[in-house]
Write a protein that holds these residues in place. Structure first.
Motif, PDB file in Angstrom:
ATOM      1  N   ILE A 108       0.868  -1.188  -0.238  1.00 22.99           N
ATOM      2  CA  ILE A 108      -0.104  -0.152   0.100  1.00 22.99           C
ATOM      3  C   ILE A 108       0.910   1.423  -0.082  1.00 22.99           C
ATOM      4  O   ILE A 108       0.471   2.219  -0.667  1.00 22.99           O
ATOM      5  N   HIS A 109       1.969   1.167   0.846  1.00 20.62           N
ATOM      6  CA  HIS A 109       2.770   2.455   0.837  1.00 20.62           C
ATOM      7  C   HIS A 109       3.430   2.753  -0.618  1.00 20.62           C
ATOM      8  O   HIS A 109       3.399   3.787  -1.151  1.00 20.62           O
ATOM      9  N   ASN A 110       3.977   1.536  -1.400  1.00 20.32           N
ATOM     10  CA  ASN A 110       4.349   1.737  -2.685  1.00 20.32           C
ATOM     11  C   ASN A 110       3.359   2.351  -3.727  1.00 20.32           C
ATOM     12  O   ASN A 110       3.673   2.805  -4.640  1.00 20.32           O
ATOM     13  N   VAL A 111       2.041   1.978  -3.530  1.00 21.26           N
ATOM     14  CA  VAL A 111       1.015   2.166  -4.185  1.00 21.26           C
ATOM     15  C   VAL A 111       0.557   3.997  -4.078  1.00 21.26           C
ATOM     16  O   VAL A 111       0.285   4.629  -5.087  1.00 21.26           O
ATOM     17  N   LEU A 112       0.699   4.191  -2.833  1.00 26.08           N
ATOM     18  CA  LEU A 112      -0.038   5.367  -2.426  1.00 26.08           C
ATOM     19  C   LEU A 112       0.882   6.616  -2.162  1.00 26.08           C
ATOM     20  O   LEU A 112       0.555   7.742  -2.361  1.00 26.08           O
ATOM     21  N   ASP A 113       2.293   6.243  -1.532  1.00 21.11           N
ATOM     22  CA  ASP A 113       3.033   7.337  -1.202  1.00 21.11           C
ATOM     23  C   ASP A 113       3.170   8.531  -2.058  1.00 21.11           C
ATOM     24  O   ASP A 113       2.986   9.530  -1.758  1.00 21.11           O
ATOM     25  N   ASN A 114       3.902   7.877  -2.984  1.00 22.79           N
ATOM     26  CA  ASN A 114       4.102   9.260  -4.183  1.00 22.79           C
ATOM     27  C   ASN A 114       3.093   9.804  -4.719  1.00 22.79           C
ATOM     28  O   ASN A 114       2.996  10.871  -4.971  1.00 22.79           O
ATOM     29  N   ARG A 115       2.065   9.129  -4.970  1.00 24.31           N
ATOM     30  CA  ARG A 115       0.776   9.820  -5.503  1.00 24.31           C
ATOM     31  C   ARG A 115       0.093  10.932  -4.396  1.00 24.31           C
ATOM     32  O   ARG A 115      -0.374  11.955  -4.823  1.00 24.31           O
ATOM     33  N   LEU A 116       0.105  10.588  -3.144  1.00 27.05           N
ATOM     34  CA  LEU A 116      -0.502  11.423  -2.028  1.00 27.05           C
ATOM     35  C   LEU A 116       0.502  12.777  -2.028  1.00 27.05           C
ATOM     36  O   LEU A 116       0.006  13.890  -1.922  1.00 27.05           O
ATOM     37  N   GLU A 117       1.920  12.479  -1.960  1.00 33.76           N
ATOM     38  CA  GLU A 117       2.638  13.412  -2.189  1.00 33.76           C
ATOM     39  C   GLU A 117       2.599  14.534  -3.311  1.00 33.76           C
ATOM     40  O   GLU A 117       2.445  15.620  -3.130  1.00 33.76           O
ATOM     41  N   ALA A 118       2.351  13.627  -4.407  1.00 29.67           N
ATOM     42  CA  ALA A 118       2.282  14.659  -5.795  1.00 29.67           C
ATOM     43  C   ALA A 118       0.833  15.497  -5.423  1.00 29.67           C
ATOM     44  O   ALA A 118       0.847  16.599  -6.005  1.00 29.67           O
ATOM     45  N   ILE A 119      -0.437  14.810  -5.012  1.00 32.76           N
ATOM     46  CA  ILE A 119      -1.459  15.585  -4.783  1.00 32.76           C
ATOM     47  C   ILE A 119      -1.117  16.707  -3.740  1.00 32.76           C
ATOM     48  O   ILE A 119      -1.620  18.071  -4.145  1.00 32.76           O
ATOM     49  N   GLN A 120      -0.465  16.626  -2.666  1.00 35.09           N
ATOM     50  CA  GLN A 120      -0.207  17.761  -1.719  1.00 35.09           C
ATOM     51  C   GLN A 120       0.373  18.903  -2.343  1.00 35.09           C
ATOM     52  O   GLN A 120       0.222  19.943  -2.179  1.00 35.09           O
ATOM     53  N   LYS A 121       1.560  18.512  -3.412  1.00 28.50           N
ATOM     54  CA  LYS A 121       2.544  19.498  -3.831  1.00 28.50           C
ATOM     55  C   LYS A 121       1.406  20.333  -4.755  1.00 28.50           C
ATOM     56  O   LYS A 121       1.700  21.512  -4.956  1.00 28.50           O
ATOM     57  N   ALA A 122       0.445  19.404  -5.436  1.00 29.85           N
ATOM     58  CA  ALA A 122      -0.425  20.301  -6.387  1.00 29.85           C
ATOM     59  C   ALA A 122      -1.223  21.161  -5.777  1.00 29.85           C
ATOM     60  O   ALA A 122      -1.250  22.560  -6.121  1.00 29.85           O
ATOM     61  N   MET A 123      -1.661  20.837  -4.489  1.00 24.05           N
ATOM     62  CA  MET A 123      -2.603  21.606  -3.828  1.00 24.05           C
ATOM     63  C   MET A 123      -1.895  23.012  -3.204  1.00 24.05           C
ATOM     64  O   MET A 123      -2.295  24.121  -3.543  1.00 24.05           O
ATOM     65  N   GLU A 124      -0.711  22.495  -2.776  1.00 25.15           N
ATOM     66  CA  GLU A 124       0.108  23.754  -2.060  1.00 25.15           C
ATOM     67  C   GLU A 124       0.510  24.451  -3.265  1.00 25.15           C
ATOM     68  O   GLU A 124       0.453  25.866  -2.998  1.00 25.15           O
ATOM     69  N   ALA A 125       0.907  24.306  -4.727  1.00 24.45           N
ATOM     70  CA  ALA A 125       1.260  24.967  -5.666  1.00 24.45           C
ATOM     71  C   ALA A 125       0.105  25.992  -6.173  1.00 24.45           C
ATOM     72  O   ALA A 125       0.294  27.028  -6.395  1.00 24.45           O
ATOM     73  N   GLU A 126      -0.992  25.259  -6.124  1.00 23.25           N
ATOM     74  CA  GLU A 126      -2.127  26.068  -6.567  1.00 23.25           C
ATOM     75  C   GLU A 126      -2.521  27.276  -5.345  1.00 23.25           C
ATOM     76  O   GLU A 126      -2.749  28.369  -5.734  1.00 23.25           O
ATOM     77  N   LEU A 127      -2.446  27.003  -4.112  1.00 27.79           N
ATOM     78  CA  LEU A 127      -2.563  27.881  -3.166  1.00 27.79           C
ATOM     79  C   LEU A 127      -1.422  29.002  -3.024  1.00 27.79           C
ATOM     80  O   LEU A 127      -2.032  30.286  -2.933  1.00 27.79           O
ATOM     81  N   ALA A 128      -0.320  28.678  -3.732  1.00 28.47           N
ATOM     82  CA  ALA A 128       0.708  29.736  -3.680  1.00 28.47           C
ATOM     83  C   ALA A 128       0.412  30.824  -4.925  1.00 28.47           C
ATOM     84  O   ALA A 128       0.975  31.761  -4.740  1.00 28.47           O
ATOM     85  N   GLN A 129      -0.423  30.140  -5.899  1.00 31.57           N
ATOM     86  CA  GLN A 129      -0.729  31.137  -6.916  1.00 31.57           C
ATOM     87  C   GLN A 129      -1.909  32.261  -6.719  1.00 31.57           C
ATOM     88  O   GLN A 129      -2.083  32.910  -7.450  1.00 31.57           O
ATOM     89  N   THR A 130      -2.359  32.125  -5.673  1.00 25.70           N
ATOM     90  CA  THR A 130      -3.714  32.990  -5.396  1.00 25.70           C
ATOM     91  C   THR A 130      -2.983  33.870  -4.125  1.00 25.70           C
ATOM     92  O   THR A 130      -2.959  33.507  -2.946  1.00 25.70           O
ATOM     93  N   SER A 131      -3.180  35.160  -4.398  1.00 23.91           N
ATOM     94  CA  SER A 131      -2.807  36.141  -3.295  1.00 23.91           C
ATOM     95  C   SER A 131      -4.227  36.558  -2.541  1.00 23.91           C
ATOM     96  O   SER A 131      -5.120  36.540  -2.799  1.00 23.91           O
ATOM     97  N   LEU A 132      -3.750  37.044  -1.335  1.00 22.16           N
ATOM     98  CA  LEU A 132      -4.898  37.632  -0.506  1.00 22.16           C
ATOM     99  C   LEU A 132      -5.476  38.786  -1.010  1.00 22.16           C
ATOM    100  O   LEU A 132      -6.731  38.770  -0.887  1.00 22.16           O
ATOM    101  N   ALA A 133      -4.629  39.378  -1.846  1.00 16.76           N
ATOM    102  CA  ALA A 133      -5.107  40.502  -2.857  1.00 16.76           C
ATOM    103  C   ALA A 133      -6.343  40.255  -3.643  1.00 16.76           C
ATOM    104  O   ALA A 133      -7.421  40.809  -3.711  1.00 16.76           O
TER     105      ALA A 133
END
Length: 149
Positions: A108-133
């Motif tokens: 299960i770790h081999n299947v999910l770890d990298n995928r979940l990490e990629a999902i988290q990085k994508a979400m964080e990158a999206e959040l970084a593109q939007t300013s409070l302004a």
């Protein structure tokens, strides 16, 4: 599982500070009235935002102020200030002991770890593109629609 409401509470608070902070002193009670949570939660969130260098807070009934330019605060900055990802830094927590004797548990770790990490990085990158302004401007636009209706 659901991500906590700390991020949306903090964002809501910062929008209030941006739009109303120059007009009036914003205390935890005033912020709590808009957000709809207990003032204790507001005070904890204010402390987290202060520790992240996004706001200043005057003790007592002094209120709070944003101390950075709205364009320089991203949704990712807010997220990092208030969401506790623990020592792992991982958004998704994994159950502790998948059964190594089970073919699925063993892999299960081999299947999910990298995928979940990629999902988290994508979400964080999206959040970084939007300013409070941008979020404040969108809020003003929605508020203007309300006043027209």
């Amino acid at each position: 599982m659901q991500i906590s409401s700390r991020f949306t509470i903090a964002t809501h608070m910062l929008i209030i500070l941006a739009l109303e902070g120059k007009k009036q002193k914003l205390t935890s009670d005033i912020l709590a009235g808009s957000v709809g949570v207990n003032p204790v939660i507001i005070r904890k969130t204010l402390s987290q935002l202060k520790n992240a260098g996004l706001i200043s807070v005057a003790r007592g009934t002094g209120g709070a102020d944003i101390i950075k330019n709205l364009e320089d605060i991203s949704l990712f900055d807010i997220y990092c200030a208030v969401e506790c990802l623990g020592k792992s830094g991982q958004l998704f927590s994994f159950h502790d002991k998948p059964n190594p004797e089970c073919p699925i548990g063993k892999n299960i770790h081999n299947v999910l770890d990298n995928r979940l990490e990629a999902i988290q990085k994508a979400m964080e990158a999206e959040l970084a593109q939007t300013s409070l302004a941008e979020v404040v401007a969108a809020t003003e636009k929605e508020m203007a629609k309300d006043s027209i209706s």
